[in-house]
Motif scaffolding. Structure first.
Motif, mmCIF file in Angstrom:
data_model
loop_
_atom_site.group_PDB
_atom_site.id
_atom_site.type_symbol
_atom_site.label_atom_id
_atom_site.label_comp_id
_atom_site.label_asym_id
_atom_site.label_seq_id
_atom_site.Cartn_x
_atom_site.Cartn_y
_atom_site.Cartn_z
ATOM 1 N N UNK A 1 88.286 -34.113 77.840
ATOM 2 C CA UNK A 1 87.929 -33.652 76.620
ATOM 3 C C UNK A 1 89.269 -32.558 76.424
ATOM 4 N N UNK A 2 89.948 -32.458 75.338
ATOM 5 C CA UNK A 2 90.641 -31.369 74.772
ATOM 6 C C UNK A 2 89.883 -30.246 74.529
ATOM 7 N N UNK A 3 90.480 -28.958 74.684
ATOM 8 C CA UNK A 3 89.908 -27.883 74.411
ATOM 9 C C UNK A 3 89.107 -27.720 72.867
ATOM 10 N N UNK B 1 80.624 -27.347 72.418
ATOM 11 C CA UNK B 1 79.977 -26.241 72.295
ATOM 12 C C UNK B 1 79.337 -25.559 70.831
ATOM 13 N N UNK B 2 79.684 -26.104 69.916
ATOM 14 C CA UNK B 2 79.243 -25.524 68.712
ATOM 15 C C UNK B 2 78.018 -26.403 68.366
ATOM 16 N N UNK C 1 87.850 -20.334 69.460
ATOM 17 C CA UNK C 1 88.519 -21.663 69.147
ATOM 18 C C UNK C 1 87.437 -22.405 68.119
ATOM 19 N N UNK C 2 86.062 -22.280 68.581
ATOM 20 C CA UNK C 2 85.005 -22.796 67.425
ATOM 21 C C UNK C 2 85.063 -22.320 66.056
ATOM 22 N N UNK D 1 85.181 -24.763 62.899
ATOM 23 C CA UNK D 1 84.128 -24.844 62.367
ATOM 24 C C UNK D 1 83.634 -23.635 61.317
ATOM 25 N N UNK D 2 82.596 -23.610 60.560
ATOM 26 C CA UNK D 2 82.001 -22.505 60.027
ATOM 27 C C UNK D 2 81.483 -21.393 60.757
ATOM 28 N N UNK D 3 82.331 -20.663 61.420
ATOM 29 C CA UNK D 3 81.806 -19.505 62.055
ATOM 30 C C UNK D 3 80.649 -19.599 62.639
#
Length: 231
Positions: A165-167, A174-175, A212-213, A217-219
């Motif tokens: 997986x990429x970062x 994770x999100x 990064x997330x 994404x939406x914080x």
């Protein structure tokens, strides 16, 4: 203080500075780390952190502290590997390069520069020279070491590219795992424990995963770390 300790604190300081921390000059073997004009912790020559748990909790610094912990831990790991690694010998190569790994004609090496540690993957030719270098500079991003290891694994044939997986992909995973635990979408305690383990493992691999997330994404809400103590 040993030369290794000086190099370690300098490397940690460079990496933290790149991530937006203010690093005060080393004093008696300690680095003072600040973020947004607030003291976060100190880092010593062994990579341990000193901080006030009450202050961290009252100021909502848990995730910032965790980011420092991930960076100091990873830096400690690769700095010790560099210290123990043998010199890289190759036709036409000059300078102090260290051989971190070699498999199937692919080399993973490390090299100290005035800007920080640099990791390189090369193909070794039949005449023992090196070619097709891919360079990863720790002063330009927190992902350098992990990216170099992934590149080595793929180039050497240890792992196919499509199983890594990429970062950015890890940040999305994770999100998603975080949202499942926050919103009670887990089926049972065992699943929740597994998701928490996945998030911890991703944080180990990508220290800046929360930032990064947030970009992708939406914080997302930061994963709670509980009360942290002296490491």
């Amino acid at each position: 203080m040993t030369d290794f300790s000086k190099r370690y604190l300098a490397e940690v300081g460079r990496r933290l500075h790149h991530e937006g921390f203010r690093i005060w000059p080393e004093h008696e073997g300690l680095l003072l780390v600040e973020k947004d004009a607030r003291q976060v912790c100190t880092v010593n020559i062994r990579g341990s952190m000193g901080y006030d748990p009450d202050y961290v909790r009252q100021n909502g610094l848990e995730d910032i502290l965790e980011q420092v912990r991930m960076i100091t831990r990873e830096t400690n790991t690769y700095m010790h590997l560099m210290e123990q690694a043998p010199p890289l010998l190759a036709e036409g190569l000059t300078g102090d390069y260290r051989l971190l790994a070699e498999f199937n004609g692919t080399v993973l090496a490390g090299h100290h520069t005035q800007y920080g540690l640099e990791f390189i993957t090369w193909d070794r030719t039949h005449d023992h020279s090196l070619e097709h270098g891919h360079y990863y500079d720790t002063s330009s991003g927190a992902e350098a070491y992990a990216a170099a290891k992934r590149d080595f694994a793929v180039r050497s044939g240890l792992l196919p590219a499509d199983v890594l997986f990429t970062a950015e992909q890890l940040a999305i995973i994770y999100d998603a795992a975080q949202n499942m635990t926050i919103h009670g979408l887990v089926s049972n305690p065992e699943q929740e424990k597994l998701l928490e383990g996945i998030m911890e493992q991703i944080q180990e691999a990508v220290p800046q995963v929360i930032d990064l997330a947030n970009e992708l994404t939406e914080s997302p809400r930061p994963h709670g770390l509980g009360e942290m103590q002296q490491l």
